[in-house]
Each structure stands twice: as structure tokens, then as C-alpha cells.
Design a protein around this motif. Structure first.
Motif, PDB file in Angstrom:
ATOM      1  N   VAL A  17       0.666  -1.433  -0.023  1.00 56.30           N
ATOM      2  CA  VAL A  17       0.158  -0.205   0.420  1.00 56.30           C
ATOM      3  C   VAL A  17       0.824   1.444  -0.264  1.00 56.30           C
ATOM      4  N   PRO A  18       1.321   1.789  -0.954  1.00 61.40           N
ATOM      5  CA  PRO A  18       2.065   2.956  -1.923  1.00 61.40           C
ATOM      6  C   PRO A  18       1.733   4.016   0.068  1.00 61.40           C
ATOM      7  N   GLY A  19       2.264   5.254   0.273  1.00 53.00           N
ATOM      8  CA  GLY A  19       2.008   5.988   1.557  1.00 53.00           C
ATOM      9  C   GLY A  19       0.758   7.050   0.773  1.00 53.00           C
ATOM     10  N   PHE A  20       0.425   7.517  -0.552  1.00 57.61           N
ATOM     11  CA  PHE A  20       0.012   8.307  -0.412  1.00 57.61           C
ATOM     12  C   PHE A  20      -1.941   7.777  -0.676  1.00 57.61           C
ATOM     13  N   PHE A  21      -1.640   6.037  -0.304  1.00 58.77           N
ATOM     14  CA  PHE A  21      -3.134   5.965  -0.523  1.00 58.77           C
ATOM     15  C   PHE A  21      -3.683   5.441   1.073  1.00 58.77           C
ATOM     16  N   LYS A  22      -2.689   5.787   2.009  1.00 58.13           N
ATOM     17  CA  LYS A  22      -2.730   5.746   3.797  1.00 58.13           C
ATOM     18  C   LYS A  22      -2.664   7.637   3.848  1.00 58.13           C
ATOM     19  N   GLN A  23      -1.993   8.267   3.276  1.00 55.87           N
ATOM     20  CA  GLN A  23      -2.351  10.204   3.388  1.00 55.87           C
ATOM     21  C   GLN A  23      -3.715  10.480   2.975  1.00 55.87           C
ATOM     22  N   PHE A  24      -4.874   9.375   1.711  1.00 57.63           N
ATOM     23  CA  PHE A  24      -5.798   9.915   1.528  1.00 57.63           C
ATOM     24  C   PHE A  24      -6.884   9.873   2.479  1.00 57.63           C
ATOM     25  N   PRO A  25      -7.678  10.971   3.005  1.00 54.36           N
ATOM     26  CA  PRO A  25      -8.740  10.616   4.241  1.00 54.36           C
ATOM     27  C   PRO A  25      -9.466   8.974   3.854  1.00 54.36           C
TER      28      PRO A  25
END
Length: 158
Positions: free
Chosen positions: A46-54
Motif C-alpha cells: 500500500v503506497p503511502g499516498f493511499f494511506k494519506q488519503f482520508p
């Protein structure tokens, strides 16, 4: 007694809303977790930018990404989609998107020459868009002229 019933009814409604809100929050959390599991199953991590999305919107964002960009059954093949993405990214400009779409285009079989051509097309479109808009070319006349040119090209090719 009527007053007591009104208070009881109000409390029951409030409790119902609280339960609904709590269940929605749990559904969002489990939906986000399920989405992260699907991202990992699809991409390997899971790339970090997906985790940063609300978390409240990640399921929809992933569904769009997976349903359009990663879907091999769309009208456009993967290489074409990624070359289009690269051309748009170059115009935005977005270094993240440029990197992603370049790597993804190559993974979908694009050559270095095709990548250069996609970027050149983006530049050509931007150039002529600047000319047409800056010179305030009449849109109706433009459409008529383009239709004439395209009809001539079609007749010539037959």
C-alpha cells in the motif's frame, strides 16, 4: 404523561441517530481496511499516498483508480491510458504523476520514442491552445474550417 412520552421519543430518536452514526463510522473504518487489503493484494503493498488519503473517501478513490486506470477491459489499453496520463501530467505539471505515468507506460509496453511523442503532443496541443485562445479565434469559424479540412482529408484518403 404526554410530556414524558415526548421526551422518551426524542431520546429514542437520538439513540437511533447515535447508533446510525456509530455504525457508519465502523463501516468507514472497515471499508478503509478492506480497501487497503485490496490495494495490497493488487499492487503488492500500500503506497503511502493511499494511506494519506482520508479514510472516509479511500474506498471510492481506489475504486476509480482500479476501475479505470488498472482495468484491462476498458476501451483504451493500458499503454494508451498511461501515455495520456503522462501528457496530462506534463501539462499540469506534476513531477509525481510524470514519474508514475512514465514508469507505468513503460510497464505497459511503451517505448522511449512513444513516451517522447506523447510529451511532444502535449506540448503541441498546449502551443496551439495558447495561439487559438490568445488570438481569440472565432469558435464557430474554427469548427467550420476544421470540418472542411477533415472532410477533404477523408476524401483524399479514399
Amino acid at each position: 404523561m404526554t410530556k414524558a412520552r415526548e421526551v422518551f421519543a426524542a431520546l429514542a430518536v437520538a439513540a437511533g441517530f447515535s447508533a446510525l452514526i456509530a455504525s457508519s463510522a465502523l463501516a468507514e473504518d472497515s471499508s478503509a481496511e478492506a480497501t487497503y487489503r485490496d490495494i495490497e493484494a493488487t499492487l503488492g503493498s500500500v503506497p503511502g499516498f493511499f494511506k494519506q488519503f482520508p479514510e472516509s473517501g479511500i474506498a471510492g478513490a481506489w475504486a476509480e483508480f482500479k476501475g479505470v486506470q488498472l482495468n484491462p477491459k476498458t476501451e483504451l489499453d493500458g499503454k494508451t491510458k498511461e501515455l495520456l496520463g503522462l501528457a496530462v501530467a506534463a501539462q499540469i505539471p506534476c513531477q509525481y504523476c510524470i514519474y508514475f505515468h512514465t514508469v507505468a507506460a513503460k510497464a505497459n509496453g511503451a517505448t522511449d520514442e512513444e513516451i517522447r511523442e506523447a510529451v511532444a503532443m502535449a506540448a503541441t496541443v498546449r502551443h496551439w491552445s495558447t495561439v487559438l485562445n490568445g488570438m481569440q479565434v472565432d469558435y464557430s469559424q474554427f469548427k467550420q474550417e476544421i470540418d472542411t479540412v477533415m472532410a477533404a482529408a477523408k476524401a483524399k484518403s479514399q
